[in-house]
Design an enzyme around this catalytic site. Structure first.
Site, PDB file in Angstrom:
ATOM      1  N   HIS A   1       0.822  -1.224   0.000  1.00 10.91           N
ATOM      2  CA  HIS A   1       0.000   0.000   0.000  1.00 10.91           C
ATOM      3  C   HIS A   1       0.852   1.268   0.000  1.00 10.91           C
ATOM      4  O   HIS A   1       0.325   2.357  -0.267  1.00 10.91           O
ATOM      5  CB  HIS A   1      -0.923   0.028   1.216  1.00 10.91           C
ATOM      6  CG  HIS A   1      -1.984  -1.017   1.209  1.00 10.91           C
ATOM      7  ND1 HIS A   1      -2.804  -1.218   0.123  1.00 10.91           N
ATOM      8  CD2 HIS A   1      -2.346  -1.928   2.148  1.00 10.91           C
ATOM      9  CE1 HIS A   1      -3.645  -2.216   0.408  1.00 10.91           C
ATOM     10  NE2 HIS A   1      -3.377  -2.664   1.612  1.00 10.91           N
TER      11      HIS A   1
ATOM     12  N   ASP B   1      -2.850 -10.549  -2.370  1.00 11.43           N
ATOM     13  CA  ASP B   1      -3.444 -10.035  -1.138  1.00 11.43           C
ATOM     14  C   ASP B   1      -4.926  -9.735  -1.375  1.00 11.43           C
ATOM     15  O   ASP B   1      -5.345  -9.461  -2.497  1.00 11.43           O
ATOM     16  CB  ASP B   1      -2.715  -8.750  -0.731  1.00 11.43           C
ATOM     17  CG  ASP B   1      -2.995  -8.326   0.693  1.00 11.43           C
ATOM     18  OD1 ASP B   1      -2.176  -8.645   1.575  1.00 11.43           O
ATOM     19  OD2 ASP B   1      -4.018  -7.656   0.934  1.00 11.43           O
TER      20      ASP B   1
ATOM     21  N   HIS C   1      -6.419  -7.135  -0.480  1.00 15.71           N
ATOM     22  CA  HIS C   1      -6.530  -5.700  -0.748  1.00 15.71           C
ATOM     23  C   HIS C   1      -5.738  -5.331  -2.004  1.00 15.71           C
ATOM     24  O   HIS C   1      -4.673  -5.897  -2.266  1.00 15.71           O
ATOM     25  CB  HIS C   1      -5.989  -4.881   0.425  1.00 15.71           C
ATOM     26  CG  HIS C   1      -6.620  -5.213   1.741  1.00 15.71           C
ATOM     27  ND1 HIS C   1      -6.045  -6.095   2.635  1.00 15.71           N
ATOM     28  CD2 HIS C   1      -7.764  -4.782   2.302  1.00 15.71           C
ATOM     29  CE1 HIS C   1      -6.829  -6.185   3.703  1.00 15.71           C
ATOM     30  NE2 HIS C   1      -7.866  -5.403   3.529  1.00 15.71           N
TER      31      HIS C   1
END
Length: 312
Positions: free
Chosen positions: A130, A167, A169
């Site tokens: 991220h 993942d 996300h």
């Protein structure tokens, strides 16, 4: 086949509060499962070195690096935290842990390119996918996989690398860093709509990022890997493959609402390895991202590492 396992005790010293799911217990759960499964003695254990700031600077702005380096609390203040956002914070050991995490990915990259090992798994934290070029977010400080991929391209002279992200996300930081970079192909799936609420818009041509609805199970993921990832990877012919290995798409993980099990992670790993054997001299570096149910995380990593090490 030699599979290296990179980690360092410093990665357990970073923590964001006893309540936080991205905890040091995650690495301990993996280590415990390695011993319980009796594969710990079959891996090449290597200590993660410290990355240099110049390594980070290939990916991150000086401000992004400065904010983490200069805002870690004093080591005399073990229980203090400096908030970067609502769920991401620094403690006294975050800077060093972050350098170890990026350093593991770089060292693994060098060892694979040098043919010392065939592939590697980096049991590291903080995670990275991220983290954008400009800011830390979503439990992530620096983008470990992106730092390693840039090292492969700009220091080691590779021409094409692929990043596979499984993942739950969306790896928004990785996409932002490599958007329109034709040297890099990124393939991923992620639950959508879900944090960080990105990735479903029209991606650039080097992104094959597939949003899936909540409650998608392994059959859905295997189909999209077969129909979307694998053709793109084969056409791209990467010289090396990096994996953002998040295990929070497991059906027992409350951080998401997907339905994968250990067998799905093993299957994906095998398919990625088949591509690597065809085009990349088998070269793979896998870096831990998410995974917050400790039992499911440990079991899933074992399934992943067993496949990497050809122990299945």
């Amino acid at each position: 086949m030699t599979t290296a396992y990179y980690s360092h005790p410093d990665c357990k010293r970073h923590e964001m509060g006893a309540w936080h799911p991205e905890s040091p217990d995650r690495l301990q759960a993996i280590e415990d499962q390695l011993i319980a499964s009796r594969i710990n003695t079959l891996l090449d254990y290597r200590e993660a070195p410290l990355a240099l700031e110049s390594d980070l600077a290939r990916v991150h702005t000086s401000d992004a690096i400065y904010r983490i380096r200069e805002n870690c609390p004093s080591e005399r203040s073990d229980y203090e935290h400096f908030p970067l956002d609502a769920d991401t914070s620094l403690n006294a050991y975050t800077w060093r842990a972050s350098l170890r995490a990026a350093g593991a990915a770089i060292a693994a990259t060098d060892a694979v390119i040098n043919a010392e090992i065939e592939n590697a798994f980096c049991a590291i934290r903080p995670p990275g996918h991220h983290a954008t070029s400009k800011e830390a977010m979503g439990f992530c400080m620096f983008n470990n996989v992106a730092v390693a991929a840039k090292h492969a391209l700009e220091v080691r002279g590779l021409q094409r690398v692929a990043i596979v992200d499984f993942d739950v996300h969306h790896g928004n930081g990785t996409e932002e860093i490599f958007n329109h970079d034709q040297r890099v192909l990124m393939v991923s799936f992620f639950q959508h709509p879900y944090y960080p609420y990105s990735g479903a818009e029209q991606p650039s041509e080097n992104m094959v990022n597939v949003p899936v609805p909540a409650h998608s199970y392994g059959n859905v993921i295997r189909e999209l890997v077969t129909e979307k990832w694998l053709p793109a990877l084969r056409e791209f012919k990467p010289e090396m493959i990096f994996i953002s290995a998040g295990f929070d798409a497991h059906r027992e993980d409350d951080m998401g609402q997907l339905g994968l099990v250990e067998a799905d992670y093993a299957w994906m790993t095998r398919e990625i390895m088949n591509v690597a054997k065809s085009y990349s001299q088998g070269r793979i570096v896998s870096c831990l991202e998410g995974g917050y149910n400790l039992s499911a995380l440990g079991r899933s990593v074992i399934a992943h590492v067993k496949m990497l090490a050809d122990l299945e």
